[in-house]
Scaffold this motif. Structure first.
Motif, PDB file in Angstrom:
ATOM      1  N   LEU A   1      54.730  23.484 -11.106  1.00  0.00           N
ATOM      2  CA  LEU A   1      54.378  22.077 -11.237  1.00  0.00           C
ATOM      3  C   LEU A   1      55.622  21.276 -10.889  1.00  0.00           C
TER       4      LEU A   1
ATOM      5  N   LEU B   1      52.829  28.287 -25.429  1.00  0.00           N
ATOM      6  CA  LEU B   1      53.557  27.970 -24.197  1.00  0.00           C
ATOM      7  C   LEU B   1      52.616  27.880 -23.007  1.00  0.00           C
ATOM      8  N   LEU B   2      51.736  28.864 -22.943  1.00  0.00           N
ATOM      9  CA  LEU B   2      50.800  28.888 -21.824  1.00  0.00           C
ATOM     10  C   LEU B   2      49.881  27.669 -21.862  1.00  0.00           C
TER      11      LEU B   2
ATOM     12  N   LYS C   1      50.936  32.001 -26.438  1.00  0.00           N
ATOM     13  CA  LYS C   1      49.733  31.252 -26.093  1.00  0.00           C
ATOM     14  C   LYS C   1      50.012  29.760 -26.082  1.00  0.00           C
TER      15      LYS C   1
ATOM     16  N   PHE D   1      51.710  24.596 -20.613  1.00  0.00           N
ATOM     17  CA  PHE D   1      51.841  24.605 -19.163  1.00  0.00           C
ATOM     18  C   PHE D   1      50.509  24.236 -18.506  1.00  0.00           C
ATOM     19  N   MET D   2      49.452  24.861 -18.965  1.00  0.00           N
ATOM     20  CA  MET D   2      48.157  24.620 -18.334  1.00  0.00           C
ATOM     21  C   MET D   2      47.679  23.194 -18.597  1.00  0.00           C
TER      22      MET D   2
ATOM     23  N   PHE E   1      51.015  20.735  -7.683  1.00  0.00           N
ATOM     24  CA  PHE E   1      50.772  21.936  -8.473  1.00  0.00           C
ATOM     25  C   PHE E   1      50.401  23.029  -7.491  1.00  0.00           C
TER      26      PHE E   1
ATOM     27  N   LEU F   1      50.695  37.352 -22.956  1.00  0.00           N
ATOM     28  CA  LEU F   1      49.401  37.986 -22.701  1.00  0.00           C
ATOM     29  C   LEU F   1      49.670  39.430 -22.283  1.00  0.00           C
TER      30      LEU F   1
ATOM     31  N   THR G   1      49.520  20.523 -19.152  1.00  0.00           N
ATOM     32  CA  THR G   1      50.289  19.592 -18.326  1.00  0.00           C
ATOM     33  C   THR G   1      49.768  19.601 -16.905  1.00  0.00           C
ATOM     34  N   THR G   2      49.548  20.788 -16.413  1.00  0.00           N
ATOM     35  CA  THR G   2      49.074  20.926 -15.042  1.00  0.00           C
ATOM     36  C   THR G   2      47.719  20.268 -14.844  1.00  0.00           C
TER      37      THR G   2
ATOM     38  N   PHE H   1      59.055  31.467 -18.116  1.00  0.00           N
ATOM     39  CA  PHE H   1      58.950  30.022 -17.907  1.00  0.00           C
ATOM     40  C   PHE H   1      60.305  29.520 -17.445  1.00  0.00           C
TER      41      PHE H   1
END
Lengths: 406, 416
Positions: free
Chosen positions: B387, A6-7, A4, A10-11, B410, B334, A13-14, B341
């Motif tokens: 990204l 990591l996710l 989570k 990523f999100m 993105f 998940l 940053t995006t 990644f």
């Protein structure tokens, strides 16, 4: 849990990139905008919104519109878009230099039947056509396109002010005898309101030998002679001199003329540098300023922000005898073969940014440095050149620093 | 290019469904979809791209349908000036294939670009297998120049934009009507493949275009490409590829032919047949120790430009790109098994006009360089969120101070 995190990273940053004000990131990662004084292009200040839009339209036509054979290029031509000879609105490069030929005096044109009889050599051609070849023995000049910045100011100088700088008979005895170029304007131009004609002839002011009346004349000429694009103003093909349907609209030409009129004057750099200040004094002292007049003023212009403004082009818009070394034996209009219109010096220090990091100065690009250009001066400028040669090394450096600041 | 309304998506879908029903006599029972998954990150010969796409198998009909879609946002700053943030849907491609018989297959790709503004059949060919080394392919083929041209599917890459070498130097995507042969053979870990095609070719827009430089145009720029070969001479495209399951793959390809027309209706258009010739080299490998994937492509282009034309249009061009992809995390995230990644980087270089000015002897500019670091997340091998930050320097023909552009991207790209 790690997944989570990591996710989320990523999100986050995006989303940061997308949602945060990207402006705030500009300073960190984006290339900076060059300083205004390091650029030749850009509009004059004070334009209305409508005028800015027209300037932009003209910019697109001047800078980005590439002509192809299908759009009317050629069939013989010199360049395929306006900016190919004026990159960044600056001086041209020898690779797109052009040749004018044929006339050695104002009376005779032995090559009136060559092509369209206009004496510009279209030295390139679309496939299937042969480019024009310089007739053997014809006198000619290689010409490098000038910078186009600040032209609206020069266009708005009154005839009276130009005549006030002229001294055709050297009555003041300074050895400098500039004279205006007089010629017959084409029918499509609008004469300046306070023109001072000589008979049916009017003062011409643009071009190496001042052979175009105003920026409409200059622009229609360039479309026709440089790109082979005919217009309602100049409907004859340079290839054979025969009329053709317009390949560029009056509106586009009007936009380009407006763009040229509303390009800003180059901004001098390092004005407070003591070396530059000293160099400016030497420039006046050795009489460079007698022809390269530092300050002119505009008269009335339909573009309000151009009206009645003082500006600093370093030209007098007059023809001067430049001596035998620069005399190619070719001439245009009523100029002598050794006569050239004083080129404006503003933007001189930025020439290398439009000529590929080098400089190609004088009418044909033969001078590879400002110093070399000074040494090539002769005729009416002989005395000034000699004075430059006799300056101390420090004084020469100061003068060059000043010229580079323009 | 014909303008297409967005509703065309619906119409096209309807026609595809109708095509399937009419041609294959599908019953309701047949319309059960079964996903066939291809591992788009696996290491195969690049010429297998058409057969290595995930798709839905429709019952037992031998018909498969699939495609991919891309959407992204872009924020670019050029010399300090920005137009702000934009959202783009650059393309959606529909892939449709069918086994006509055991040794005869039909494959196609229809691409919808910019929201349906442009629709192009990029690929539609019948393959007849005589032998693993001798397969006839006929139709609208994707010319095997380099690797990227055949492997252009967005979901395969960690980068939103396609490489400049593959789309600005070489035409991307370049497909033409033609036919030829391809084949593969195996020995141990080694794989050898070849392709050789004759097809319609280029036209004079190579040196007569509004990009103001020599430019090999995408075939869809020529509206007559399906019916007429402009020069009347075939374009030859060949490729040899050698792969090793442990080492990777290298490919050497050539494409060339006449691009101009000498006469039209009896009128002489040019005095000389003028050629375009392209040689490309491509490679890809994975470093087993680190899992680092490296791929790249380089190409050199020769174009016979008339001496009497402008030097704005060069007769030699070259360029290359290289992608490095380093998986950082690969595990269940998940509900996604094997989610990944990646850190990645791409280097791009293209010299659009190699040579010197006749008049001055100075080097001609017109080149670009770009570096693109990237982070990507693949919940599955078929879907990628990416990204990218791209920094590009573009120099004009005179080598004046370069235009510098920084761009954030993105995007998401996925097979479906």
């Amino acid at each position: 849990m790690k997944n989570k995190i990591l996710l989320y990273i990523f999100m986050t940053t995006t989303l940061s990139v997308i949602l945060l004000s990207c402006e705030s990131l500009n300073d960190i990662y984006a290339p900076r905008e060059p300083e205004e004084h390091d650029l030749l292009d850009g509009p004059i200040e004070g334009l209305t919104s409508a005028q800015q839009i027209q300037h932009l339209n003209g910019d697109l036509a001047f800078t980005d519109e590439v002509f192809t054979a299908a759009k009317g290029l050629g069939p013989v031509f010199v360049g395929n878009r306006c900016a190919s000879c004026h990159e960044g609105d600056g001086k041209g490069h020898p690779f797109n230099g052009f040749i004018r030929f044929g006339k050695s005096d104002s009376l005779n044109n032995p090559y009136a039947n060559f092509g369209d009889g206009r004496n510009q050599l279209q030295n390139k051609a679309i496939p299937g056509y042969a480019p024009q070849v310089l007739p053997k023995g014809a006198p000619y000049s290689l010409l490098i396109a000038p910078a186009v910045t600040g032209l609206g100011y020069l266009d708005a100088v009154s005839d009276a002010d130009i005549l006030a700088m002229a001294d055709p008979d050297d009555l003041d005895g300074d050895g400098i005898s500039g004279r205006p170029q007089y010629d017959y304007p084409p029918e499509y131009v609008t004469l300046r309101p306070n023109s001072i004609p000589k008979g049916d002839k009017y003062i011409f002011r643009f071009g190496k030998k001042a052979v175009t009346y105003d920026l409409l004349h200059q622009t229609a000429d360039a479309y026709n002679q440089d790109m082979g694009i005919v217009s309602a103003y100049q409907p004859n093909e340079p290839y054979d001199g025969l009329p053709n349907d317009p390949e560029v609209s009056d509106k586009t030409i009007g936009d380009v003329v407006f763009y040229l009129k509303t390009l800003k004057a180059p901004i001098q750099r390092n004005q407070d540098d003591p070396k530059v200040i000293a160099g400016k004094g030497i420039f006046n002292q050795i009489q460079c300023a007698a022809c390269h007049v530092p300050t002119l003023k505009t008269s009335y212009s339909p573009i309000e922000t151009l009206s009645y403004k003082e500006f600093h082009p370093y030209t007098d818009l007059l023809l001067h005898d430049m001596g035998p070394d620069l005399d190619d034996g070719y001439t245009e209009s009523y100029a002598l073969t050794s006569e050239f219109r004083t080129p404006a010096l503003w933007g001189l220090g930025l020439s290398k940014d439009s000529q590929g990091g080098e400089v190609f100065l004088m009418h044909d690009g033969r001078a590879r440095s400002i110093e070399e250009a000074i040494i090539l001066h002769g005729g009416e400028a002989e005395n000034s050149k000699n004075k430059y040669v006799n300056l101390s090394v420090l004084e020469q450096e100061q003068l060059l620093a000043f010229l580079n600041s323009l | 290019m014909q303008k297409i309304l967005p509703s065309t998506y619906l119409k096209t879908s309807f026609f595809i469904a109708a095509f399937l029903l009419i041609n294959y006599g599908l019953s309701a029972q047949d319309l059960k979809f079964k996903r066939t998954v291809s591992d788009t990150t696996s290491h195969m010969l690049s010429m297998d791209a058409n057969y290595n796409r995930p798709s839905f198998q429709i019952g037992n009909t031998g018909v498969a349908i699939g495609g991919y879609f891309e959407a992204n946002s872009i924020y670019a700053v050029e010399d300090g000036i920005t137009d702000g943030l934009s959202f783009q849907s650059p393309r959606m491609s529909l892939l449709l294939s069918g086994s006509i018989s055991k040794r005869i297959k039909f494959l196609s790709e229809i691409e919808f670009e910019e929201g349906g503004k442009e629709i192009a059949i990029e690929y539609a060919a019948i393959d007849i297998a005589f032998d693993p080394l001798v397969n006839l392919r006929a139709g609208i083929i994707v010319n095997p120049i380099g690797s990227f041209n055949q492997n252009h599917d967005g979901p395969k890459y960690e980068f939103v934009e396609r490489p400049n070498e593959a789309v600005d130097l070489l035409p991307g995507t370049f497909s033409n009507v033609g036919f030829g042969f391809y084949g593969k053979t195996y020995k141990g870990n080694w794989i050898f493949g070849y392709e050789a095609y004759l097809s319609n070719g280029f036209d004079t827009s190579i040196i007569d275009n509004e990009s103001d430089r020599t430019s090999l145009p995408e075939s869809k720029e020529n509206p007559n490409r399906f019916t007429e070969n402009f020069s009347g001479q075939p374009l030859v495209t060949t490729k040899l590829a050698i792969g090793n399951k442990k080492l990777g793959e290298v490919g050497l390809s050539y494409m060339g032919g006449q691009y101009n027309k000498l006469e039209d209706d009896g009128f002489e258009l040019d005095t000389k047949a003028r050629r375009v010739d392209v040689v490309a080299f491509d490679f890809n490998t994975v470093i087993n120790l680190t899992g680092t994937a490296i791929m790249g492509e380089a190409a050199y282009v020769w174009v016979d430009v008339p001496d009497t034309y402008t030097q704005q249009f060069g007769n030699r061009q070259w360029g290359w790109f290289m992608d490095i992809v380093q998986p950082i995390v690969k595990r269940k995230i998940l509900e996604w098994e094997d989610a990944t990644f990646n850190f990645a980087a791409r280097l791009d270089y293209v010299d659009f006009n190699e040579g010197k000015f006749t008049q001055t002897g100075g080097e001609i500019g017109d080149h670009m360089f770009a570096i693109t670091p990237a982070i990507s997340f693949r919940p599955t091998a078929q879907t990628v969120l990416r990204l990218n930050y791209r920094y590009q320097c573009q120099t004009d023909i005179l080598k004046n101070p370069s235009v510098q552009t920084a761009t954030w991207f993105f995007g998401i790209s996925s097979y479906f």
